[in-house]
Motif scaffolding. Structure first.
Motif, short mmCIF file in Angstrom:
data_model
loop_
_atom_site.label_atom_id
_atom_site.label_comp_id
_atom_site.label_asym_id
_atom_site.label_seq_id
_atom_site.Cartn_x
_atom_site.Cartn_y
_atom_site.Cartn_z
N THR A 1 0.82 -1.22 0.00
CA THR A 1 0.00 0.00 0.00
C THR A 1 0.85 1.28 0.00
O THR A 1 0.31 2.38 0.04
CB THR A 1 -0.92 0.06 1.23
OG1 THR A 1 -0.09 0.16 2.41
CG2 THR A 1 -1.80 -1.18 1.34
N GLY A 2 2.17 1.10 -0.03
CA GLY A 2 3.05 2.27 0.10
C GLY A 2 3.49 2.49 1.54
O GLY A 2 4.35 3.31 1.81
N PHE A 3 2.88 1.75 2.45
CA PHE A 3 3.32 1.68 3.84
C PHE A 3 3.87 0.27 4.05
O PHE A 3 3.41 -0.67 3.38
CB PHE A 3 2.16 1.91 4.81
CG PHE A 3 1.60 3.31 4.74
CD1 PHE A 3 1.96 4.26 5.67
CD2 PHE A 3 0.73 3.67 3.71
CE1 PHE A 3 1.47 5.56 5.60
CE2 PHE A 3 0.22 4.96 3.63
CZ PHE A 3 0.59 5.91 4.57
N LEU A 4 4.79 0.08 4.98
CA LEU A 4 5.28 -1.30 5.17
C LEU A 4 4.10 -2.20 5.49
O LEU A 4 3.93 -3.26 4.90
CB LEU A 4 6.35 -1.37 6.27
CG LEU A 4 6.98 -2.76 6.37
CD1 LEU A 4 7.75 -3.13 5.11
CD2 LEU A 4 7.87 -2.87 7.61
N SER B 1 4.75 -5.79 -9.32
CA SER B 1 5.95 -5.60 -8.50
C SER B 1 6.01 -4.17 -7.97
O SER B 1 5.64 -3.23 -8.66
CB SER B 1 7.18 -5.88 -9.38
OG SER B 1 8.33 -5.26 -8.83
N LEU B 2 6.49 -4.02 -6.73
CA LEU B 2 6.60 -2.69 -6.13
C LEU B 2 7.69 -1.86 -6.83
O LEU B 2 7.75 -0.65 -6.65
CB LEU B 2 6.94 -2.80 -4.63
CG LEU B 2 6.02 -3.69 -3.78
CD1 LEU B 2 6.45 -3.63 -2.32
CD2 LEU B 2 4.57 -3.27 -3.93
N ILE B 3 8.53 -2.52 -7.61
CA ILE B 3 9.62 -1.80 -8.29
C ILE B 3 9.50 -1.96 -9.81
O ILE B 3 10.48 -1.87 -10.53
CB ILE B 3 11.01 -2.28 -7.80
CG1 ILE B 3 11.17 -3.79 -7.98
CG2 ILE B 3 11.23 -1.88 -6.33
CD1 ILE B 3 12.61 -4.27 -7.79
N ILE B 4 8.28 -2.15 -10.30
CA ILE B 4 8.08 -2.30 -11.75
C ILE B 4 8.60 -1.05 -12.47
O ILE B 4 8.27 0.07 -12.08
CB ILE B 4 6.59 -2.58 -12.08
CG1 ILE B 4 6.40 -2.80 -13.58
CG2 ILE B 4 5.67 -1.48 -11.55
CD1 ILE B 4 5.00 -3.29 -13.97
N GLY C 1 -2.11 2.11 -3.01
CA GLY C 1 -0.78 1.78 -3.50
C GLY C 1 -0.85 0.92 -4.74
O GLY C 1 -1.61 1.22 -5.69
N LEU C 2 -0.10 -0.17 -4.75
CA LEU C 2 -0.07 -1.04 -5.93
C LEU C 2 -1.00 -2.24 -5.78
O LEU C 2 -0.72 -3.32 -6.29
CB LEU C 2 1.36 -1.44 -6.27
CG LEU C 2 2.15 -0.30 -6.91
CD1 LEU C 2 3.62 -0.64 -7.06
CD2 LEU C 2 1.56 0.13 -8.25
N LEU C 3 -2.08 -2.04 -5.08
CA LEU C 3 -3.20 -2.99 -5.08
C LEU C 3 -4.38 -2.20 -5.65
O LEU C 3 -4.99 -1.39 -4.95
CB LEU C 3 -3.49 -3.49 -3.67
CG LEU C 3 -4.50 -4.62 -3.51
CD1 LEU C 3 -4.22 -5.77 -4.47
CD2 LEU C 3 -4.47 -5.14 -2.08
N ILE C 4 -4.60 -2.38 -6.94
CA ILE C 4 -5.51 -1.51 -7.67
C ILE C 4 -6.71 -2.31 -8.15
O ILE C 4 -6.55 -3.38 -8.75
CB ILE C 4 -4.81 -0.87 -8.90
CG1 ILE C 4 -3.54 -0.13 -8.45
CG2 ILE C 4 -5.76 0.07 -9.64
CD1 ILE C 4 -2.72 0.42 -9.60
N GLY D 1 8.21 4.98 -3.98
CA GLY D 1 8.06 4.56 -5.37
C GLY D 1 6.72 3.89 -5.65
O GLY D 1 6.22 3.93 -6.77
N VAL D 2 6.15 3.29 -4.62
CA VAL D 2 4.83 2.64 -4.78
C VAL D 2 3.79 3.68 -5.19
O VAL D 2 3.01 3.48 -6.13
CB VAL D 2 4.41 1.91 -3.48
CG1 VAL D 2 2.95 1.48 -3.54
CG2 VAL D 2 5.32 0.71 -3.25
N GLY D 3 3.79 4.82 -4.51
CA GLY D 3 2.84 5.89 -4.83
C GLY D 3 3.06 6.46 -6.22
O GLY D 3 2.11 6.73 -6.96
N GLN D 4 4.35 6.62 -6.60
CA GLN D 4 4.65 7.14 -7.94
C GLN D 4 4.17 6.18 -9.01
O GLN D 4 3.60 6.59 -10.03
CB GLN D 4 6.16 7.37 -8.07
CG GLN D 4 6.68 8.51 -7.19
CD GLN D 4 8.14 8.33 -6.80
OE1 GLN D 4 8.83 7.43 -7.29
NE2 GLN D 4 8.63 9.19 -5.90
#
Ligand SMILES: *Cc1c(COP(=O)(O)O)cnc(C)c1O
Length: 404
Positions: free
Chosen positions: A231-234, A377-380, A335-338, A306-309
């Protein structure tokens, strides 16, 4: 071509899944290749698991290094990777104690058993009721599938564990009405993943916290899908400013290697006394070595920001696709759960978009019959986001053209 055939699935494997026709053989970053050499952009992440993409060099190194040293001891011996991972999780969260296992269901099973034990230790056997929510997903063991809020997943597996009550998600009034001294725990996802990518309302988790305190019940937060930076948070509880008593983490933790954990405060953890619970492979050095490396990379300001970006870039592209083709009613999630909720004319047809996406070379997920779900991926890399969006748009166009 490989001699291993996809047809062997129907021939040799139990029919509980419906895997795609393609068989992936290799992955690197956010790209995957199948037996035929076709390449795909991965927006699915193995259902929010491959948090750092495929074959991340640091994870490959951690795993292969550990593989040359020590694979398994069982819990009669504790290993260095397990000790290190426990310390890392405690230092990064509210928790003071960690129990290791191998999957989300096992982590939730431990959480639910712990809550029942704790109530027994401190109050009595009558304090056994577990409150859970409609559409929730907590795993497929009999206890976790009973706590889950999708009745079709537990149908015809009875008799089921008892004293579990399901309530509507995000309904504080229903929660207040259902609470009593008999409640030992509430289990909740901060953002329902399988249930349609639906986040808890801002005041819902604080209300659960308040009622748990009032009735001496434990708050179990199922962060199996939302944890480890998704989610952009740990962990998502940090976004909701609500600290649970027990937290479960699995999917992203091993970046694709099976490892999971149940976290708690010391006072709660004490109810898992010697001999009360266990797991042969729980905390195995391979999984813990990889998870240490995953957390070392994910729990940094750069990756979390980077997740938010990445979400912003993906969301802009998805909004463009939705507007151009008139298919999405809403983009949601964190975050990256869309979640891309299909609009009225497309209700129940998410699977058609998933299939067309595969055909166009991009993996997506669904969450129920009417929501497309992305968990890359969180770093896609940006290029992969853009390429994946182009392919997704072609897929949406194909489905829309077929509709007329
Ligand atoms: C996937 C999931 C589980 C179950 O995890 P398994 O590893 O499949 O047992 C439990 N809770 C949530 C929220 C999940 O998304």
């Amino acid at each position: 071509m490989s001699v291993v055939s996809r047809e062997w699935y129907e021939q040799y494997m139990m029919p509980n899944y419906a895997p795609a026709a393609l068989v992936p053989v290799r992955g690197a970053g956010s790209r995957v290749w199948d037996q035929a050499g076709r390449e795909y952009v991965d927006f699915a992440g193995g259902i929010a698991v491959t948090a750092l993409g495929h074959a991340h060099p640091a994870l490959v190194a951690a795993l292969t290094e550990q593989a040359g040293k020590l694979w398994h001891t069982a819990n009669v011996l504790v290993t260095e990777p397990a000790l290190e991972l426990a310390r890392r999780l405690v230092e990064a969260t509210f928790a003071e104690k960690v129990f290791f296992c191998n999957s989300g269901a096992e982590a939730n099973e431990a959480a639910l058993k712990l809550a029942r034990r704790y109530a027994c230790d401190h109050t009595g056997v009558d304090k056994d009721e577990i409150l859970a929510f409609d559409n929730a997903f907590h795993g497929r063991t009999l206890f976790t599938v009973s706590a889950g809020g999708q009745p079709n997943y537990r149908e015809n597996f009875g008799p089921l564990p008892g004293s579990i009550t399901h309530l509507p998600f995000n309904d504080i009034g229903a929660l207040e009405a259902a609470f009593s001294d008999r409640v030992c725990a509430v289990i909740v996802e901060p953002l329902q993943g399988e249930g349609g990518v639906v986040a808890a309302d801002k005041d819902f988790l604080p209300a659960i916290r308040r009622l748990c305190d009032q009735y001496q019940a434990l708050m179990i937060l199922d962060e199996v899908q939302t944890g480890v930076g998704r989610t952009g948070f740990l962990y998502a509880y940090q976004a909701f400013d609500t600290v649970p008593d027990i937290l479960t983490t699995a999917k992203g933790l091993g970046g694709g290697f099976p490892v999971a954990a149940t976290l708690a405060r010391t006072e709660v953890a004490e109810s898992l006394a010697v001999g009360s619970h266990g797991s042969t492979w729980g905390g195995n050095p391979m999984g813990c070595a990889v998870a240490n490396t995953v957390l070392g990379i994910v729990n940094t300001p750069e990756v979390l920001a980077g997740v938010g970006q990445r979400r912003a870039r993906l969301e802009a592209g998805l909004r463009h696709i939705g507007d151009k083709h008139g298919v999405f009613a809403e983009l949601r999630g964190m975050g990256l759960l869309i979640g891309c909720a299909l609009n009225e004319p497309w209700q129940g047809r998410a699977r058609e978009f998933l299939q067309a996406s595969q055909d166009e070379g991009v993996f997506v997920l669904i969450a129920g019959a009417s929501v497309l779900r992305l968990a890359p991926s969180l770093i896609i890399p940006q290029d992969d986001i853009d390429e994946g969006l182009e392919r997704l748009e072609r897929a949406v166009a194909v489905v829309c053209a077929g509709k007329a």
